[in-house]
Design a protein around this motif. Sequence first.
Motif, mmCIF file in Angstrom:
data_model
loop_
_atom_site.group_PDB
_atom_site.id
_atom_site.type_symbol
_atom_site.label_atom_id
_atom_site.label_comp_id
_atom_site.label_asym_id
_atom_site.label_seq_id
_atom_site.Cartn_x
_atom_site.Cartn_y
_atom_site.Cartn_z
ATOM 1 N N SER A 159 -2.971 5.634 7.533
ATOM 2 C CA SER A 159 -1.398 5.402 7.889
ATOM 3 C C SER A 159 -1.263 3.988 7.316
ATOM 4 N N ASP A 160 -0.105 3.458 7.314
ATOM 5 C CA ASP A 160 0.373 2.184 6.838
ATOM 6 C C ASP A 160 -0.485 1.023 7.597
ATOM 7 N N LYS A 163 -3.940 -0.156 6.446
ATOM 8 C CA LYS A 163 -4.141 -0.688 5.180
ATOM 9 C C LYS A 163 -4.896 -2.139 5.314
#
Length: 274
Positions: A159-160, A163
């Motif tokens: 998922s973002d 990161k």
Amino acid sequence: MKRILVPTDFSKHAEYALKVAAQIAKKNDGEIFLVHMLELPTSGNDALSTAHEIPELMLFKNAAVNKLDAIMDADYLDGVKISKIIQFEMAFDGIVKNGKAHNADLIVMGSHGANGFQEMFIGSNTEKVVRNSEIPVLVIKRDEETFSASKFVFASDFSDEAKKPFEKAFDFAKSFGAHLHLVNINTPNNFKSTKVAQQTINDFLAGTDTSNITTHIYNDVNVEKGILHFAKSVDADLIGMSTHGRKGLSHFFNGSISEDLVNHAKRPVITFKI
């Protein structure tokens, strides 16, 4: 990994962690901050308020100083810059605060894990540090005579929000010359087709140098078992993942996969805070 914080309670598991920290420090020309927390008694309004308690506290402190001095004479610490820190504070609070105060790049801790009611209602200091630390935490469970991260399994949902911890894991892998096995655990409750899961991983890695990265999709009954089973299947040296640092009721009801891994994995585990 230049600045490494190592808490010790003088147990064999703490020594396992210090041995690994020494290997990392030598590899990176780093230094170690060896920390011991003397937890004050909680009875009364002020543990330091009565004069008769002060000599007893100093006795404990002097004993801790002598133990730290003996540890620092160990052969495996030869050539390593090391500083000792002794404070009167709750263990996990002091560890997290010292990590920030000394600008540590890594905390290395030993753990024998926690099970059953102890795990549910008390937990271990290691688990609490994993939950609260902004600094990566490497947890060592056994004597690693030669610590290696050559096969580094990093589990993610890609998922973002994953990161930032992935970037830290990627840098850690590069510093050890590790091959990074990125794995998505597919479970019945959160199932994705192979095509969709692989596309999610590809999008996540867009713009990343993948020359030393292999991606995997692994099916299992839940995420924790999937990570443990996959790590065993590739004979991983190290397991890594991000942690949300859940607290309070959210942590009690939802748990934390990273903290469960810290308790149950036999392999070293490193966590990176989201």
